[in-house]
Write an enzyme that holds these catalytic residues in place. Sequence first.
Site, PDB file in Angstrom:
ATOM      1  N   LYS A 177       0.881  -1.169   0.000  1.00  0.00           N
ATOM      2  CA  LYS A 177       0.000   0.000   0.000  1.00  0.00           C
ATOM      3  C   LYS A 177       0.925   1.229   0.000  1.00  0.00           C
ATOM      4  O   LYS A 177       1.527   1.581   1.009  1.00  0.00           O
ATOM      5  CB  LYS A 177      -0.900   0.007   1.251  1.00  0.00           C
ATOM      6  CG  LYS A 177      -1.938   1.130   1.190  1.00  0.00           C
ATOM      7  CD  LYS A 177      -1.762   2.053   2.349  1.00  0.00           C
ATOM      8  CE  LYS A 177      -1.620   3.496   2.214  1.00  0.00           C
ATOM      9  NZ  LYS A 177      -1.905   4.358   1.174  1.00  0.00           N
ATOM     10  N   GLU A 252      10.553   2.390  10.119  1.00  0.00           N
ATOM     11  CA  GLU A 252      11.568   3.434   9.914  1.00  0.00           C
ATOM     12  C   GLU A 252      10.842   4.761   9.939  1.00  0.00           C
ATOM     13  O   GLU A 252       9.950   4.996   9.124  1.00  0.00           O
ATOM     14  CB  GLU A 252      12.286   3.241   8.574  1.00  0.00           C
ATOM     15  CG  GLU A 252      13.258   2.076   8.567  1.00  0.00           C
ATOM     16  CD  GLU A 252      14.285   2.096   9.678  1.00  0.00           C
ATOM     17  OE1 GLU A 252      14.616   3.200  10.179  1.00  0.00           O
ATOM     18  OE2 GLU A 252      14.737   1.009  10.086  1.00  0.00           O
ATOM     19  N   CYS A 286      14.185  11.389   5.643  1.00  0.00           N
ATOM     20  CA  CYS A 286      14.315  11.137   7.083  1.00  0.00           C
ATOM     21  C   CYS A 286      15.755  11.319   7.517  1.00  0.00           C
ATOM     22  O   CYS A 286      16.029  11.517   8.697  1.00  0.00           O
ATOM     23  CB  CYS A 286      13.781   9.764   7.444  1.00  0.00           C
ATOM     24  SG  CYS A 286      14.586   8.451   6.552  1.00  0.00           S
ATOM     25  N   GLU A 385      10.800  17.023  13.999  1.00  0.00           N
ATOM     26  CA  GLU A 385      11.094  16.841  12.575  1.00  0.00           C
ATOM     27  C   GLU A 385      10.232  17.797  11.753  1.00  0.00           C
ATOM     28  O   GLU A 385       9.011  17.817  11.908  1.00  0.00           O
ATOM     29  CB  GLU A 385      10.798  15.395  12.159  1.00  0.00           C
ATOM     30  CG  GLU A 385      11.115  15.142  10.704  1.00  0.00           C
ATOM     31  CD  GLU A 385      10.978  13.680  10.295  1.00  0.00           C
ATOM     32  OE1 GLU A 385       9.902  13.101  10.492  1.00  0.00           O
ATOM     33  OE2 GLU A 385      11.958  13.135   9.757  1.00  0.00           O
TER      34      GLU A 385
HETATM   35  N1  LIG Z   1      10.697   8.541   7.655  1.00  0.00           N
HETATM   36  C1  LIG Z   1      10.355   9.003   6.492  1.00  0.00           C
HETATM   37  O1  LIG Z   1      11.027   8.763   5.528  1.00  0.00           O
HETATM   38  C2  LIG Z   1       9.108   9.781   6.350  1.00  0.00           C
HETATM   39  C3  LIG Z   1       8.656  10.580   7.381  1.00  0.00           C
HETATM   40  N2  LIG Z   1       7.535  11.283   7.229  1.00  0.00           N
HETATM   41  C4  LIG Z   1       7.125  12.156   8.351  1.00  0.00           C
HETATM   42  O2  LIG Z   1       5.743  12.062   8.493  1.00  0.00           O
HETATM   43  C5  LIG Z   1       5.124  13.340   8.368  1.00  0.00           C
HETATM   44  C6  LIG Z   1       3.753  13.186   7.758  1.00  0.00           C
HETATM   45  O3  LIG Z   1       3.835  12.613   6.466  1.00  0.00           O
HETATM   46  P1  LIG Z   1       2.727  11.601   5.981  1.00  0.00           P
HETATM   47  O4  LIG Z   1       2.742  11.379   4.560  1.00  0.00           O
HETATM   48  O5  LIG Z   1       1.418  12.071   6.539  1.00  0.00           O
HETATM   49  O6  LIG Z   1       3.228  10.235   6.692  1.00  0.00           O
HETATM   50  P2  LIG Z   1       2.371   9.020   7.130  1.00  0.00           P
HETATM   51  O7  LIG Z   1       3.107   8.293   8.184  1.00  0.00           O
HETATM   52  O8  LIG Z   1       0.980   9.436   7.400  1.00  0.00           O
HETATM   53  O9  LIG Z   1       2.306   8.130   5.796  1.00  0.00           O
HETATM   54  C7  LIG Z   1       3.182   7.069   5.479  1.00  0.00           C
HETATM   55  C8  LIG Z   1       2.381   5.882   4.934  1.00  0.00           C
HETATM   56  O10 LIG Z   1       1.510   5.383   5.946  1.00  0.00           O
HETATM   57  C9  LIG Z   1       0.152   5.361   5.457  1.00  0.00           C
HETATM   58  N3  LIG Z   1      -0.763   5.553   6.576  1.00  0.00           N
HETATM   59  C10 LIG Z   1      -1.359   6.695   7.001  1.00  0.00           C
HETATM   60  N4  LIG Z   1      -2.155   6.438   8.076  1.00  0.00           N
HETATM   61  C11 LIG Z   1      -2.062   5.122   8.337  1.00  0.00           C
HETATM   62  C12 LIG Z   1      -2.617   4.252   9.323  1.00  0.00           C
HETATM   63  N5  LIG Z   1      -3.461   4.682  10.265  1.00  0.00           N
HETATM   64  N6  LIG Z   1      -2.284   2.951   9.296  1.00  0.00           N
HETATM   65  C13 LIG Z   1      -1.429   2.479   8.387  1.00  0.00           C
HETATM   66  N7  LIG Z   1      -0.867   3.238   7.406  1.00  0.00           N
HETATM   67  C14 LIG Z   1      -1.176   4.543   7.391  1.00  0.00           C
HETATM   68  C15 LIG Z   1       0.129   6.464   4.422  1.00  0.00           C
HETATM   69  O11 LIG Z   1      -0.966   6.327   3.557  1.00  0.00           O
HETATM   70  P3  LIG Z   1      -1.639   7.629   2.866  1.00  0.00           P
HETATM   71  O12 LIG Z   1      -0.640   8.152   1.922  1.00  0.00           O
HETATM   72  O13 LIG Z   1      -2.824   7.108   2.170  1.00  0.00           O
HETATM   73  O14 LIG Z   1      -1.940   8.574   3.968  1.00  0.00           O
HETATM   74  C16 LIG Z   1       1.483   6.240   3.755  1.00  0.00           C
HETATM   75  O15 LIG Z   1       1.413   5.149   2.881  1.00  0.00           O
HETATM   76  C17 LIG Z   1       6.110  14.138   7.573  1.00  0.00           C
HETATM   77  O16 LIG Z   1       5.974  15.494   7.802  1.00  0.00           O
HETATM   78  C18 LIG Z   1       7.411  13.597   8.087  1.00  0.00           C
HETATM   79  O17 LIG Z   1       7.745  14.237   9.293  1.00  0.00           O
HETATM   80  C19 LIG Z   1       6.797  11.213   6.088  1.00  0.00           C
HETATM   81  C20 LIG Z   1       7.184  10.457   5.041  1.00  0.00           C
HETATM   82  C21 LIG Z   1       8.411   9.700   5.083  1.00  0.00           C
HETATM   83  O1  LIG Z   2      19.012   9.290   2.611  1.00  0.00           O
HETATM   84  C1  LIG Z   2      18.576   8.381   1.915  1.00  0.00           C
HETATM   85  O2  LIG Z   2      19.107   8.031   0.852  1.00  0.00           O
HETATM   86  C2  LIG Z   2      17.374   7.587   2.348  1.00  0.00           C
HETATM   87  C3  LIG Z   2      16.469   8.387   3.206  1.00  0.00           C
HETATM   88  C4  LIG Z   2      15.260   7.662   3.601  1.00  0.00           C
HETATM   89  O3  LIG Z   2      15.250   6.466   3.721  1.00  0.00           O
HETATM   90  C5  LIG Z   2      14.017   8.389   3.863  1.00  0.00           C
HETATM   91  O4  LIG Z   2      14.011   9.602   3.831  1.00  0.00           O
HETATM   92  O5  LIG Z   2      13.003   7.718   4.095  1.00  0.00           O
END
Ligand SMILES: NC(=O)C1=CN([C@@H]2O[C@H](COP(=O)(O)OP(=O)(O)OC[C@H]3O[C@@H](n4cnc5c(N)ncnc54)[C@H](OP(=O)(O)O)[C@@H]3O)[C@@H](O)[C@H]2O)C=CC1
Ligand SMILES: O=C(O)CCC(=O)C(=O)O
Length: 483
Positions: A177, A252, A286, A385
């Site tokens: 998903k 992660e 991240c 973050e």
């Molecule tokens: N570690 C990383 O690499 C990332 C960190 N982030 C952090 O998260 C913040 C918000 O970003 P956001 O896109 O909202 O991240 P989310 O954690 O909401 O989304 C990541 C994934 O989880 C899904 N998801 C959302 N809600 C649920 C749930 N209740 N159960 C299971 N899966 C779910 C999302 O689906 P859907 O898209 O349909 O909502 C998406 O596929 C950012 O500002 C950042 O700080 C975000 C992205 C990557």
């Molecule tokens: O720095 C990278 O290449 C990977 C970063 C990452 O995994 C993320 O932002 O989710």
Amino acid sequence: MAEVCTYLNYINGQWTASSTGEVEASINPANKHEIIGYVQKSALPDLNQAVSSAKAMQKKWKKLSGNERGNYLLKAASILESRLDEIAETMTREMGKTLPEAKGETARGVAILRYYAGEGLRSIGDVIPSTDSEALMFTTRVPLGVIGVITPWNFPVAIPIWKMAPALIYGNTVVIKPATETAVTCAKIIECLAEAGLPAGVVNLVTGAGSVIGQGLADHPDVNGITFTGSNEVGKRIGQAALARGAKYQLEMGGKNPVIVANDADLNVAVEATLSGGLRSTGQKCTATSRVIVQSGVYDAFKEKLLQKVKEITVGDGMKDGIWMGPCANEGQLRTVLSYIEKGIQEGGTLLYGGRQPQGLGNGFFVEPTVFDNVTGNMTIAQEEIFGPVLALMKVETIEEALQLANDVVFGLSASIFTANIGNMLTFINEMDAGLVRINAESAGVELQAPFGGMKQSSSHSREQGRAAIEFFTSVKTVFVKA
Ligand SMILES: NC(=O)C1=CN([C@@H]2O[C@H](COP(=O)(O)OP(=O)(O)OC[C@H]3O[C@@H](n4cnc5c(N)ncnc54)[C@H](OP(=O)(O)O)[C@@H]3O)[C@@H](O)[C@H]2O)C=CC1
Ligand SMILES: O=C(O)CCC(=O)C(=O)O
């Protein structure tokens, strides 16, 4: 302009419309009026079908040799490579990172597939001497079963592939998903896997709301493992749901990654790395640099050089030549970044540069590259973050003070130091609480063959990528044989 298509779910080897009959538009964050494609707004019956087809196929898939499974990944790699430009363009138009970055990421996806194809021929266990001289004792590994893959929008090709490829090579089947923002890009990756001839049911794609399909995967009794990258809030919910029903999980999540610039650092190298680590992909990694902790002896010189470079950054549509930084990936992300900037000002940080939406780009979710001065450890912009192009400069006297500040957050994903002094390097390697520590190199940019993951609240303490992936995607079986 490219044709606007509707993308279907991929369930049991068939491209299938959702049972709801509803679709969602995926838009271009550089121009919110442009629709990149429509994706299925699925419901639980769609997910249930995908999980049952993955479950039904898993026993057959795990019976293939690792080499046979690897050959499918090799084919998929070649297909992805042949579509590299097109898929990279879709990524840029769907989430905003510049085209050269998107091409680099797609090439990384190809390399990850090839790397894990090779895993099919590597050793999976050890022979352990038994106390019984007539017995043979060894370990082997078995797949978990069905893996639920939940991915974010910031690396729309690399993250789905670095989760799916190891899941598959070790004999699991997959239901993915993807983030709704980048579901079109993900559908194209699945097209590559489908074209490679993966048997029906081995990989399934279900798009839809995270709260429905993502949560549904975490809760599903037939999903044996969940691998997730995204926010801490959602990650924790997934972890709790998986734990409650005894499924394995890997999370992660966020980072608040520091770079330390020591008095003896090469400032040109440190500035370039801060710029690239902090602002590439609009700070939406991240592993992105967000705190820049600088020793007082070089603080002013570093600040001046950094500002000079930040001022040269061109912001705009990542499809255009000469653009260094694209938009935030969605409107919510833009609002979040702007609200952190506002908070930084309110709490006493000095806004040195940027902080606004650039003129003339009102159709997209753009924000200027932003630099704060006089940031202290207790400020919100030094703790939470932001996931945007915001750098917080913090002044310290000593390396000890720098390390204390660097560690004074709930996250521990990546960290860098810029120094020529071996003593500083060793202290940093020993004392920095982060899963990825880098010397004279930017905080972002992980290598596919090395373990990747964080300490503290950045992860579930598991590691992904490289050989480390085997730990999550398999269970160890200890075998004792006596004739
Ligand atoms: N570690 C990383 O690499 C990332 C960190 N982030 C952090 O998260 C913040 C918000 O970003 P956001 O896109 O909202 O991240 P989310 O954690 O909401 O989304 C990541 C994934 O989880 C899904 N998801 C959302 N809600 C649920 C749930 N209740 N159960 C299971 N899966 C779910 C999302 O689906 P859907 O898209 O349909 O909502 C998406 O596929 C950012 O500002 C950042 O700080 C975000 C992205 C990557
Ligand atoms: O720095 C990278 O290449 C990977 C970063 C990452 O995994 C993320 O932002 O989710």
